[in-house]
Design a protein around this motif. Structure first.
Motif, PDB file in Angstrom:
ATOM      1  N   HIS A 119     -32.863  36.236  11.237  1.00 27.37           N
ATOM      2  CA  HIS A 119     -31.873  37.300  11.371  1.00 27.37           C
ATOM      3  C   HIS A 119     -31.683  37.665  12.857  1.00 27.37           C
ATOM      4  O   HIS A 119     -30.562  37.760  13.356  1.00 27.37           O
ATOM      5  CB  HIS A 119     -32.329  38.518  10.576  1.00 27.37           C
ATOM      6  CG  HIS A 119     -31.490  39.723  10.813  1.00 27.37           C
ATOM      7  ND1 HIS A 119     -30.163  39.772  10.460  1.00 27.37           N
ATOM      8  CD2 HIS A 119     -31.774  40.910  11.392  1.00 27.37           C
ATOM      9  CE1 HIS A 119     -29.674  40.952  10.798  1.00 27.37           C
ATOM     10  NE2 HIS A 119     -30.628  41.653  11.372  1.00 27.37           N
ATOM     11  N   GLU A 120     -32.816  37.789  13.540  1.00 27.28           N
ATOM     12  CA  GLU A 120     -32.782  38.166  14.959  1.00 27.28           C
ATOM     13  C   GLU A 120     -32.092  37.091  15.803  1.00 27.28           C
ATOM     14  O   GLU A 120     -31.322  37.396  16.717  1.00 27.28           O
ATOM     15  CB  GLU A 120     -34.224  38.367  15.432  1.00 27.28           C
ATOM     16  CG  GLU A 120     -34.367  39.005  16.786  1.00 27.28           C
ATOM     17  CD  GLU A 120     -33.969  40.464  16.774  1.00 27.28           C
ATOM     18  OE1 GLU A 120     -33.827  41.014  17.863  1.00 27.28           O
ATOM     19  OE2 GLU A 120     -33.788  41.044  15.690  1.00 27.28           O
ATOM     20  N   LEU A 121     -32.337  35.834  15.453  1.00 30.19           N
ATOM     21  CA  LEU A 121     -31.745  34.728  16.212  1.00 30.19           C
ATOM     22  C   LEU A 121     -30.241  34.667  15.978  1.00 30.19           C
ATOM     23  O   LEU A 121     -29.463  34.481  16.914  1.00 30.19           O
ATOM     24  CB  LEU A 121     -32.396  33.395  15.809  1.00 30.19           C
ATOM     25  CG  LEU A 121     -33.878  33.253  16.167  1.00 30.19           C
ATOM     26  CD1 LEU A 121     -34.466  32.005  15.540  1.00 30.19           C
ATOM     27  CD2 LEU A 121     -34.062  33.211  17.679  1.00 30.19           C
ATOM     28  N   THR A 122     -29.831  34.857  14.730  1.00 31.64           N
ATOM     29  CA  THR A 122     -28.397  34.811  14.426  1.00 31.64           C
ATOM     30  C   THR A 122     -27.691  35.978  15.097  1.00 31.64           C
ATOM     31  O   THR A 122     -26.653  35.819  15.726  1.00 31.64           O
ATOM     32  CB  THR A 122     -28.188  34.923  12.888  1.00 31.64           C
ATOM     33  OG1 THR A 122     -29.219  34.205  12.253  1.00 31.64           O
ATOM     34  CG2 THR A 122     -26.847  34.398  12.458  1.00 31.64           C
ATOM     35  N   ARG A 123     -28.284  37.145  14.939  1.00 25.53           N
ATOM     36  CA  ARG A 123     -27.680  38.360  15.491  1.00 25.53           C
ATOM     37  C   ARG A 123     -27.456  38.238  17.006  1.00 25.53           C
ATOM     38  O   ARG A 123     -26.447  38.664  17.542  1.00 25.53           O
ATOM     39  CB  ARG A 123     -28.601  39.551  15.204  1.00 25.53           C
ATOM     40  CG  ARG A 123     -27.959  40.906  15.336  1.00 25.53           C
ATOM     41  CD  ARG A 123     -29.023  41.965  15.214  1.00 25.53           C
ATOM     42  NE  ARG A 123     -29.975  41.860  16.323  1.00 25.53           N
ATOM     43  CZ  ARG A 123     -29.845  42.488  17.484  1.00 25.53           C
ATOM     44  NH1 ARG A 123     -28.807  43.277  17.697  1.00 25.53           N
ATOM     45  NH2 ARG A 123     -30.742  42.330  18.431  1.00 25.53           N
ATOM     46  N   SER A 124     -28.433  37.619  17.677  1.00 25.04           N
ATOM     47  CA  SER A 124     -28.314  37.521  19.140  1.00 25.04           C
ATOM     48  C   SER A 124     -27.629  36.214  19.567  1.00 25.04           C
ATOM     49  O   SER A 124     -27.517  35.942  20.761  1.00 25.04           O
ATOM     50  CB  SER A 124     -29.702  37.588  19.773  1.00 25.04           C
ATOM     51  OG  SER A 124     -30.505  36.550  19.263  1.00 25.04           O
ATOM     52  N   ASN A 125     -27.203  35.444  18.557  1.00 22.47           N
ATOM     53  CA  ASN A 125     -26.523  34.180  18.841  1.00 22.47           C
ATOM     54  C   ASN A 125     -27.378  33.262  19.725  1.00 22.47           C
ATOM     55  O   ASN A 125     -26.942  32.763  20.752  1.00 22.47           O
ATOM     56  CB  ASN A 125     -25.171  34.482  19.501  1.00 22.47           C
ATOM     57  CG  ASN A 125     -24.261  33.287  19.459  1.00 22.47           C
ATOM     58  OD1 ASN A 125     -24.525  32.357  18.694  1.00 22.47           O
ATOM     59  ND2 ASN A 125     -23.224  33.288  20.288  1.00 22.47           N
ATOM     60  N   THR A 126     -28.624  33.095  19.297  1.00 21.74           N
ATOM     61  CA  THR A 126     -29.558  32.266  20.063  1.00 21.74           C
ATOM     62  C   THR A 126     -29.751  30.916  19.373  1.00 21.74           C
ATOM     63  O   THR A 126     -29.983  30.866  18.167  1.00 21.74           O
ATOM     64  CB  THR A 126     -30.938  32.961  20.151  1.00 21.74           C
ATOM     65  OG1 THR A 126     -30.751  34.250  20.734  1.00 21.74           O
ATOM     66  CG2 THR A 126     -31.921  32.159  20.982  1.00 21.74           C
ATOM     67  N   GLN A 127     -29.613  29.860  20.168  1.00 26.15           N
ATOM     68  CA  GLN A 127     -29.820  28.511  19.613  1.00 26.15           C
ATOM     69  C   GLN A 127     -31.281  28.104  19.796  1.00 26.15           C
ATOM     70  O   GLN A 127     -31.829  28.281  20.881  1.00 26.15           O
ATOM     71  CB  GLN A 127     -28.991  27.518  20.405  1.00 26.15           C
ATOM     72  CG  GLN A 127     -27.607  27.323  19.872  1.00 26.15           C
ATOM     73  CD  GLN A 127     -26.937  26.205  20.642  1.00 26.15           C
ATOM     74  OE1 GLN A 127     -27.592  25.425  21.318  1.00 26.15           O
ATOM     75  NE2 GLN A 127     -25.628  26.159  20.530  1.00 26.15           N
ATOM     76  N   VAL A 128     -31.846  27.542  18.757  1.00 22.92           N
ATOM     77  CA  VAL A 128     -33.243  27.109  18.886  1.00 22.92           C
ATOM     78  C   VAL A 128     -33.337  25.607  18.652  1.00 22.92           C
ATOM     79  O   VAL A 128     -32.757  25.088  17.695  1.00 22.92           O
ATOM     80  CB  VAL A 128     -34.143  27.830  17.855  1.00 22.92           C
ATOM     81  CG1 VAL A 128     -35.585  27.345  17.962  1.00 22.92           C
ATOM     82  CG2 VAL A 128     -34.084  29.323  18.062  1.00 22.92           C
TER      83      VAL A 128
END
Ligand code: ADP
Length: 422
Positions: A245-254
């Motif tokens: 959720h946190e990654l999507t919300r901040s638009n972070t690619q992993v």
């Protein structure tokens, strides 16, 4: 005994090398005593009538000649504090030499008389002493570092003890306050927006205090580990789900790069997940002002010797030279670490984040957990690009005696809530 042979005998019994060269005849040797034979390993019969260039290497001979010419030119004694000659058997002989210009009035010849003392043993002892001294300085430095670590560990222990006490005292009043706020929220006048706002602020404040207290308890509790053989890829998958959720919300690619056939690591799953979540959320926070937010998670195995050489890592007590370790890195392209903060990142309560976003306990708790695993956690700036690297070194062996038996399927994960978005 004739006068000439008396002089010869005296010269041959001197503990110093004596030679003389005829400056008026190409600096050829006309005198070469026994000690000179010894230090140069050249017999007088071979040396007499020859010049330096016939006996020594080009470089040495050039040097000797330049000194000889200077002695003649100045007409004064010259001291050469140290010169080195290499003998035929490859041994280096260090000499301290005095060269004296002598005018032989009878024959009108100009001579350079040299007296050399063999100082090879002294030089060797000095070098040995310098080596020992360097070793001593290095050992001393290591000792000081260890002492600093002990002080730091002791400091953390005291903070831990203090924190546990404070947490105990504060937990119950906080729970009471929360109950009170809940109770009041139920009976408020729906038309009065002020009361609702005030109650919400009170609840947030209590929540925050509660989080800090839980963080403190976490930090101070000396919990034992429940470790099991784990594939790192599995744990990373789980953690990525938890922070999705946190990654999507901040638009972070992993991106995840895990070396094939990585050895198993022995981890307490829930505690280790807590570490990784902390590190990933820290990376996300560090990238808040960046356009392309990228986190790279990399894992590889290395021998401990390589790690120590490349990373300057400390050898934890559980590691042995030659042991395989797993290196896990979480790399971001965020703001990086300011020079002045580097030494304090792992101090409890150190945070550069706005109130409400960080308690400053994440890294100290994470390091403690990693160290309980016999591993090492560091955080530093990337060398080429912007951003930081959190690096974990984990042993691939389970040291005996320190671990509680595996099998702990209950997954109680303590996610630092302040790090997750509401
Ligand atoms: P908190 O996240 O509550 O501030 P931490 O102990 O987890 O506490 O982190 C302490 C500080 O370390 C952060 O406030 C931040 O300044 C710095 N930090 C942690 N991770 C990173 C990172 N990936 N990049 C830059 N700075 C970081």
């Amino acid at each position: 005994m004739e006068e000439h042979s008396i002089v010869e005998s005296v010269l041959d019994n001197l503990p110093v090398a004596v030679f003389a060269k005829d400056a008026t005849d190409g600096f050829r040797f006309i005198l070469w005593n026994k000690k000179q034979e010894e230090v140069t390993t050249i017999r007088a019969s071979k040396a007499l009538g020859k010049a330096d260039h016939d006996l020594f290497s080009q470089d040495s001979a050039d040097y000797f000649r330049s000194v000889d010419e200077a002695v003649i030119k100045r007409g004064k004694l010259m001291k050469v504090p140290e010169e080195i000659i290499e003998t035929k058997n490859g041994r280096e002989v260090h000499l301290r030499t005095v060269k004296i210009p002598v005018h032989d009035k009878e024959t009108g010849r100009l001579l350079v008389v040299g007296i050399s003392e063999d100082i090879t043993e002294q030089v060797k002892s000095l070098e040995q002493l310098e080596r020992l001294n360097r070793h001593l300085v290095a050992t001393n430095k290591e000792l000081q570092e260890t002492q600093m670590q002990l002080i730091q560990a002791e400091k953390l222990e005291s903070i831990g003890r203090l924190a546990a006490g404070v947490a105990h005292e504060v937990k119950n009043p906080l729970a009471l306050l929360l109950l009170g706020v809940d109770y009041l929220s139920e009976g408020i006048d729906p038309d009065d927006p002020n009361i609702a706002t005030i109650l919400k602020q009170m609840r947030d404040a209590v929540d925050r205090a509660d989080r800090i207290v839980r963080g403190l308890v976490d930090f101070s509790s000396q919990r034992s580990l429940s470790r099991e053989a784990t594939r790192l890829s599995l744990i990373i998958e789980e953690v990525l789900l938890l922070v999705k959720h946190e990654l999507t919300r901040s638009n972070t690619q992993v991106t995840v790069e895990i070396e094939k056939d990585l050895p198993f690591v022995y981890l307490d799953m829930s505690k280790f997940e807590q570490v990784l979540i902390n590190l990933i959320i820290n990376a996300v926070h560090a990238m808040s002002k960046v356009e392309n937010r990228r986190i790279k998670i990399k894992a590889r195995s290395e021998s401990l010797d390589e790690v120590i050489k490349n990373e300057g890592a400390r050898k934890r007590e559980v590691f042995r030279t030659g042991d395989q370790v797993v290196i896990l890195e979480i790399i971001d392209n965020g703001c990086g670490i300011a020079a002045g903060d580097a030494g304090r990142l792992f101090d409890p309560f150190f945070t550069t984040k706005a109130t409400g976003l960080g308690t400053g306990l994440g890294l100290s708790v994470a390091r403690r957990i990693v160290e309980l695993h016999g591993g090492e956690l560091t955080l530093r700036n990337r060398s080429l690009n912007r951003g930081a690297i959190a690096r974990l070194i984990l042993p691939t062996k389970l040291e005996t005696g320190k671990v509680t038996p595996p099998i702990n399927s209950s997954k109680e994960i303590d996610i630092p809530k302040e790090k997750l978005s509401p």
